[in-house]
Structures are given as C-alpha cells and as structure tokens.
Design a protein around this motif. Structure first.
Motif, mmCIF file in Angstrom:
data_model
loop_
_atom_site.group_PDB
_atom_site.id
_atom_site.type_symbol
_atom_site.label_atom_id
_atom_site.label_comp_id
_atom_site.label_asym_id
_atom_site.label_seq_id
_atom_site.Cartn_x
_atom_site.Cartn_y
_atom_site.Cartn_z
ATOM 1 N N ARG A 1 -8.099 -2.860 7.887
ATOM 2 C CA ARG A 1 -6.737 -3.123 8.367
ATOM 3 C C ARG A 1 -6.721 -4.261 9.392
ATOM 4 O O ARG A 1 -5.799 -5.089 9.411
ATOM 5 N N GLU B 1 -4.792 -8.059 8.890
ATOM 6 C CA GLU B 1 -3.651 -8.240 9.776
ATOM 7 C C GLU B 1 -3.156 -9.687 9.737
ATOM 8 O O GLU B 1 -3.922 -10.635 9.913
ATOM 9 N N ASN C 1 -1.241 -11.627 3.641
ATOM 10 C CA ASN C 1 -0.405 -11.044 2.590
ATOM 11 C C ASN C 1 -1.232 -10.076 1.736
ATOM 12 O O ASN C 1 -1.418 -10.262 0.541
ATOM 13 N N VAL C 2 -1.749 -9.050 2.384
ATOM 14 C CA VAL C 2 -2.582 -8.042 1.710
ATOM 15 C C VAL C 2 -2.074 -6.660 2.102
ATOM 16 O O VAL C 2 -1.914 -6.359 3.294
ATOM 17 N N LYS C 3 -1.828 -5.837 1.120
ATOM 18 C CA LYS C 3 -1.367 -4.472 1.364
ATOM 19 C C LYS C 3 -2.505 -3.486 1.132
ATOM 20 O O LYS C 3 -3.328 -3.676 0.236
ATOM 21 N N ILE C 4 -2.531 -2.426 1.928
ATOM 22 C CA ILE C 4 -3.564 -1.390 1.814
ATOM 23 C C ILE C 4 -2.901 -0.036 1.618
ATOM 24 O O ILE C 4 -1.944 0.311 2.312
ATOM 25 N N ARG C 5 -3.420 0.725 0.678
ATOM 26 C CA ARG C 5 -2.971 2.093 0.449
ATOM 27 C C ARG C 5 -4.200 2.999 0.430
ATOM 28 O O ARG C 5 -5.216 2.645 -0.171
ATOM 29 N N MET D 1 -6.279 -1.970 -2.374
ATOM 30 C CA MET D 1 -5.767 -3.182 -1.745
ATOM 31 C C MET D 1 -5.082 -4.051 -2.795
ATOM 32 O O MET D 1 -5.440 -4.014 -3.976
ATOM 33 N N LYS D 2 -4.128 -4.850 -2.346
ATOM 34 C CA LYS D 2 -3.438 -5.731 -3.282
ATOM 35 C C LYS D 2 -3.004 -7.014 -2.591
ATOM 36 O O LYS D 2 -2.458 -6.992 -1.491
ATOM 37 N N TYR D 3 -3.277 -8.137 -3.273
ATOM 38 C CA TYR D 3 -2.757 -9.437 -2.843
ATOM 39 C C TYR D 3 -2.025 -10.078 -4.009
ATOM 40 O O TYR D 3 -2.557 -10.146 -5.125
ATOM 41 N N LYS E 1 3.347 -15.332 -3.148
ATOM 42 C CA LYS E 1 4.799 -15.318 -3.191
ATOM 43 C C LYS E 1 5.290 -16.106 -4.392
ATOM 44 O O LYS E 1 4.658 -17.064 -4.826
ATOM 45 N N TYR F 1 -6.275 -7.213 -7.188
ATOM 46 C CA TYR F 1 -6.349 -5.820 -6.783
ATOM 47 C C TYR F 1 -7.785 -5.527 -6.324
ATOM 48 O O TYR F 1 -8.751 -6.011 -6.914
#
Length: 501
Positions: free
Chosen positions: A208, A212, A215-219, A250-252, A255, A315
């Motif tokens: 995380r 920070e 543009n990367v999301k973490i679940r 993780m996902k990037y 845009k 991913y």
C-alpha cells in the motif's frame, strides 16, 4: 538523486569521482574517450594501464586521483573485458559494482564516462544506469551504526557524459531509470526484510505504501476457517502459522478507453518457508525470508507500469502465507480440493509454492487475460540446472517466451528457457487424487513444478519464471552484493512495454 546530462568535458571536473568504462584489447588504439580524458584530466589511459598493470578485464577496477575544480577528483577505471563480449548484462553488473564502490567511499557526486557503444545503445545505457543506481542505493540494514559506518554519504548527483547528438536519447533513458530504479530498490528492501518484520499483513501494508499516489488499486481476500473457499490451497498452506494467509489482488489500468492487452502477473508470496511438517534443514531454511520475492516483483511491476503510464491492463495477484509446522498444519497424505476443482494429494509440505500459485493461476484465468506470467522462487532444482545467476523460463507459447527472452536480454538479466517435457506428465498423476504436488523422482524437479502449474492455466498463453537462483544471493558475487537483487522487475517491464501498444 539528481541525474544530469554532461555534454562539456570540462564539467566532469565538478564531480567527486568519474567512472570510466574501458575495454581490454584496445591499448594503443585512438578513441574519443581517451582524447577526452587526456584533454580534461591530462591522463593518458594507456600509460596508466601499463604502469598499474591494469588489464581491463571484466573483474578489475582501479582508482586514480586527479585535479578537480574544488580539490581532488578521482577516476575509477572499470574494466569491461573484450569489446566483442559487450552486452546489457555486462554493463549492468559492472556499473552496479561501480555504484557499490562509489557509495562505499562516501562520494557525494559521480559521473559516468562510458564507451560510445554504451551511449548509442538504449539497452546498454539503460542497463548501465540501472545497475549504477542499484549499486548506489543503501540496502536494508538494522545495525547499530558506529561513527565509522556513518562516513558513507549518499550520492546526490550523477552525471552522464555524452555528445550533443545523444542528449535526447540519454535524457529519455534517465527519465526511465529515475522512475524504475527506486521501485527496484524498494523490492529489494522487501525481500531483504526478516520474517519477524514482514508477515502477510505487513507485506500488504508495504504494498500500500508503494502504490500510494499511483494509479494502482489493491483488494485483499482474507482467508480463515470460515472464509477460504475461493483460495483453499492458499489457506491450507498458511493455516499452520499464527499469521493468517491472505491474497492480495492488484490492478493498474491507464486512463482513457481503447483496446489494449490484458496481462495477469502472479507472484508467490511465502513470507517464510520452514518446509512445514516436512521441515527444512538449517542450511536450506536460513534464507527462506526471500521466498516472497515473486510477490514483491509483482508489486514492483504494477508500480513501475503506473509510473511509466504503460498502455496495458495489468492485473497482479499475490497469494501470501507462512509455511509453518503446528498442530493445525496441513500434512503429507492430505487430499485438498483446489480453487479449480482439481484435487491434490500432498506428497511434501515443502512443495507449497506451487499450491499457492495454482489457486492464483485459476483466478488469473478467470480474468480472461491475453497473457499470464507467474514468477516465483520455486525450486532448488532450477538452481542445480542453471546456477545462481540465471532464472528458468517455461512457457506453453513460443511467441510469449521469445518476448520475455528479448526483454531479459535488453534488461541485462539472465534467463534460460527450459522444456515442458510431456514424458514427465504421468509423474503428476496420483492414484487417489487428480494430481500430486511432488514427485518421488529426485530429478527434473523444476520441470515437474512447471508442468504442475500448467495444469491450471487451460489454453491461456502462459509463462513461468523460476527465480530461485537470481532473486537472492547469500554471499557477494560478481553479479552483485549479498542479499536481494530485485531480479525480474526490469525484464517484465521490458516485456510489458512491448505489449503496450
């Protein structure tokens, strides 16, 4: 760290140390590099080499003091060996060694003066700068620092000398390295951290921090006795530890809309591997904090891709667990149903990495990607086959394998493709389950593991990187210092750049 282009020879005197790469066998031959050094520093390279018996082999270095602008500068001659053997691997490892030498001596600024072939080749220059940057970075340490140890100063300024016509190319390479080299250093720190400081939850927290601002999301998928149906093998491997197993997704995605490739990266994340009930020996267990290097590499790739703005849907999935013996551990002889529905007979609890990966690969297939690549410190057998410096590559698709091989060559990282032998497939079969997780045959262990993983990718284009050797060195080598290397991030980014169209 500030990187800058130097296009005037006299400006080289402003640096504490000038690193000059020299090939062997060109003594007596004229070159622009020799003329520049003679003009700026009044140093005859050939004469110095003769007087100091410096043969410029790819394992030699020599430090020379010369007049500088504000006092004394130094020239660090780095031997590069024979010109015909030049490669990205060579430039990366020699400049990594130079970076280590600069940091150890406490210099605050340094400049690189490389042969024309290194400046004119993007791959050579990129690998040289990447190696130098990694060498300069301070590795993870938790030592009580004495006054002597505090003498090493952090290098704040690095110059790269080039001709005016090459400034644009060098600028572009500097921009790439500035974005990626710090990520690789963070990956190295993760792998170097001892297991008492980096468990499954701590790994998530570090990830995380790394993403920070990107543009990367973490679940996170938390796994416990009541909630592990989506990743049953990950749960079984990790349930013997007080640190709960989990899966980090993780996902990037860049845009904007438009058609682009989808890639799934899968990284093995065993934060410590004791072997479970099939307990490892002292020698085999001592460095097992590094068994999460694959997961760290995946995190590094997601962050790097975001920093570069690659045009690819990326991913990442990192199954995280600690393989520990306890009254709650899984056992040899157990039969476990995987996420795919296939049942696995447990032959050895020390063949746990492929179990984590099989559930993660099943998840990756469900995302319907164009490519799946897993990366793992998977087998000691791969080290027996290829040594400590070279990763093993397995793939069910020749074009994918070629793109990864090309990426490794450009990145200055060594890997070698190994076969998926159909003749060994019968050894996967169990009499009482669909598959068994290990073979009683002591030979071909890396191939067996790769064939096991292939069972979970269906008809997807897939590659497996076994980085058991080059992910971590237990002693100083020609390829780098003791500890984590960050191997694989640079190679996979080069691959992702190829598919990012």
């Amino acid at each position: 760290m500030n990187y800058e282009v130097v296009s005037r020879g006299k400006d080289l005197k402003k640096y504490d140390c000038i690193v000059i790469g020299v090939f062997s066998g060109d003594e007596g031959k004229k070159s622009e590099l020799k003329n520049l050094v003679a003009e700026v520093f009044s140093v005859d390279i050939d004469r110095v080499r003769k007087e100091e018996k410096f043969k410029s082999t790819d394992s030699e270095e020599f430090l020379l003091r010369v007049p500088g602008v504000d006092g004394t500068s130094r020239i660090l001659f780095m031997g590069l060996g024979k010109r015909e053997n030049k490669s990205a691997v060579l430039f990366k490892r020699r400049m990594l060694r130079a970076g280590l030498a600069i940091r150890a001596r406490g210099y605050e600024s340094s400049a690189l003066l490389l042969p024309d072939c290194a400046i004119e080749s993007r791959d050579f220059l990129e690998s040289a700068l990447m190696g130098f940057s990694i060498g300069l970075s301070q590795p993870f340490r938790l030592k009580f620092k004495s006054s002597n140890e505090n003498k090493s100063s952090k290098v704040s300024r690095v110059g790269i000398y080039c001709k005016s016509k090459d400034v644009k190319t060098v600028d572009g390479t500097i921009n790439f390295v500035k974005k990626i080299a710090p990520v690789i250093s963070r990956v190295r720190d993760l792998v170097d951290k001892p297991a008492n400081l980096l468990g499954t939850q701590e790994m998530v927290e570090e990830a995380r921090k790394m993403v920070e601002g990107e543009n990367v999301k973490i679940r996170i998928h938390k796994l416990d006795g009541k909630n592990h149906g989506n990743f049953p093998l990950v749960y079984e491997v990790g349930k013997g530890s007080s640190r709960a197993p989990l899966v980090m997704e993780m996902k990037y995605s860049p845009k904007g809309s438009g058609k682009r490739k989808k890639v799934c990266l899968v990284g093995k994340g065993i934060v410590f591997d004791s072997g479970g009930l099939n307990l490892k020996t002292f020698h085999s267990m001592s460095a097992m904090k590094n068994d999460m290097a694959g997961a760290a590499t995946v995190v590094g790739c997601l962050v790097s891709s975001a920093r570069l703005g690659l045009n690819v849907d990326l991913y990442g999935i990192c199954p995280l667990a600690e393989n520990f013996p306890s009254s709650n551990s899984y056992r040899p002889g157990d039969i476990i149903k995987s996420k795919s529905g296939k049942t696995i007979e447990i032959i050895s609890t020390d063949a746990e990495g492929r179990l984590l990966l099989s559930d993660a690969l099943t998840w990756a297939v469900e995302q319907k990607p164009d490519y799946i690549i897993d990366i793992a410190t998977l087998t000691g057998a791969c080290m027996v086959a290829l040594g400590s410096f070279t990763a093993g590559l397995f793939s069910n698709d020749d074009d994918l394998a070629k793109q990864i091989e090309d990426g490794a060559k450009e990145a200055g990282e060594m890997l070698w493709r190994l076969p998926l032998l159909e003749e060994m497939v019968p050894s996967l079969r169990s009499d009482i389950a669909d598959l068994k997780n290990a073979s009683q045959d002591p030979y071909g262990g890396a191939i067996f593991a790769a064939l096991f993983l292939r069972e979970f990718v269906g008809n997807k284009k897939w590659a497996h990187l076994d980085i058991a050797g080059p992910a971590y060195f237990d002693k100083r080598t020609e390829m780098g210092p003791r500890g984590a290397t960050g191997f694989g991030v640079h190679t996979l980014i080069k691959f992702l750049q190829k598919v990012s169209v």
